[in-house]
Scaffold this motif. Structure first.
Motif, PDB file in Angstrom:
ATOM      1  N   VAL A 166       1.082   3.389  -3.130  1.00  0.00           N
ATOM      2  CA  VAL A 166      -0.164   3.926  -3.673  1.00  0.00           C
ATOM      3  C   VAL A 166      -0.481   5.268  -3.046  1.00  0.00           C
ATOM      4  O   VAL A 166      -0.472   5.398  -1.814  1.00  0.00           O
ATOM      5  N   LYS A 167      -0.748   6.238  -3.909  1.00  0.00           N
ATOM      6  CA  LYS A 167      -1.231   7.523  -3.412  1.00  0.00           C
ATOM      7  C   LYS A 167      -2.707   7.617  -3.789  1.00  0.00           C
ATOM      8  O   LYS A 167      -3.072   7.329  -4.935  1.00  0.00           O
ATOM      9  N   VAL A 168      -3.528   7.983  -2.839  1.00  0.00           N
ATOM     10  CA  VAL A 168      -4.964   8.080  -3.115  1.00  0.00           C
ATOM     11  C   VAL A 168      -5.354   9.546  -3.175  1.00  0.00           C
ATOM     12  O   VAL A 168      -4.998  10.316  -2.270  1.00  0.00           O
ATOM     13  N   GLU A 177      -8.605  11.835  -3.142  1.00  0.00           N
ATOM     14  CA  GLU A 177     -10.058  11.777  -2.947  1.00  0.00           C
ATOM     15  C   GLU A 177     -10.708  13.115  -3.236  1.00  0.00           C
ATOM     16  O   GLU A 177     -10.073  14.144  -3.207  1.00  0.00           O
ATOM     17  N   PRO A 226       0.816  -1.224   0.000  1.00  0.00           N
ATOM     18  CA  PRO A 226       0.000   0.000   0.000  1.00  0.00           C
ATOM     19  C   PRO A 226       0.846   1.270   0.000  1.00  0.00           C
ATOM     20  O   PRO A 226       0.377   2.318  -0.434  1.00  0.00           O
TER      21      PRO A 226
END
Ligand SMILES: Cc1cc2nc3c(=O)[nH]c(=O)nc-3n(C[C@H](O)[C@H](O)[C@H](O)COP(=O)(O)O)c2cc1C
Length: 166
Positions: free
Chosen positions: A162-164, A166, A159
């Motif tokens: 991973v850049k989220v 939103e 994880p």
């Protein structure tokens, strides 16, 4: 378990032959890959001939699995397509589809890198008599695995990669 998680590079194979029906499924999946503007820049060479497989297995240090494999598929990239700059990505998708279809059939395989190494492209072209306008992109050694290796698969999900947004 999903196919993508079951797939693992298989480099050692049983003697069992791969049927024509299975070869067709592998190629159907290859040709179902996504491609830029749906340009489908691919062609394929199916190699069953032991002498040719032995020659191809010497194209690079990593090509040895082709020596004992019952089947090899050479993927070829057409130079004359809509978006040549995108074509290597299309070819990679087609190569991966072959590997996933092999997994679904209970077979296994390994991707042997060719493109963009000039010396490998030249050698594969000579051995398999590939005409100009088609660039050898990858080779896939295929067959029934000595060991599916499923139990030894290490999951690589991380994880932190991973850049989220939103
Ligand atoms: C572009 C590319 C080139 C590769 N070339 C070779 C190769 O020449 N010989 C080989 O044994 N494996 C080759 N592989 C397979 C990788 O070594 C393998 O995918 C990687 O070690 C991860 O292991 P896995 O496929 O079992 O998950 C290649 C894979 C890719 C995507």
């Amino acid at each position: 378990m999903s196919l993508t998680l079951k797939r693992k590079s298989i480099r050692k194979f049983l003697d069992s032959k791969v049927s024509e029906g299975e070869i067709e499924k592998l190629l159907m999946s290859a040709m179902q890959a996504p491609s830029a503007t749906n340009q489908q820049p691919w062609e394929f060479v199916v190699v069953k001939n032991r002498d040719i497989l032995a020659k191809l297995s010497k194209v690079s240090k990593g090509a040895w699995p082709l020596k004992e494999a019952p089947l090899g598929i050479i993927t070829l990239m057409r130079e004359d397509c809509n978006r040549p700059v995108m074509a290597p990505q299309d070819m990679a998708a087609a190569t991966q589809n072959i590997l996933l279809q092999a997994t679904e059939l209970g077979m296994g395989g390994v991707w042997i890198g060719v493109y963009p190494r000039e010396e490998r492209i030249k050698e594969v072209r000579e051995i398999a008599e590939i005409k100009e306008g088609l660039i050898p992109f990858s080779m896939v050694a295929l067959g029934y695995p000595e060991d599916t290796g499923i139990s030894s698969i290490k999951y690589r999900y991380d994880p932190s990669r991973v850049k989220v947004i939103e």
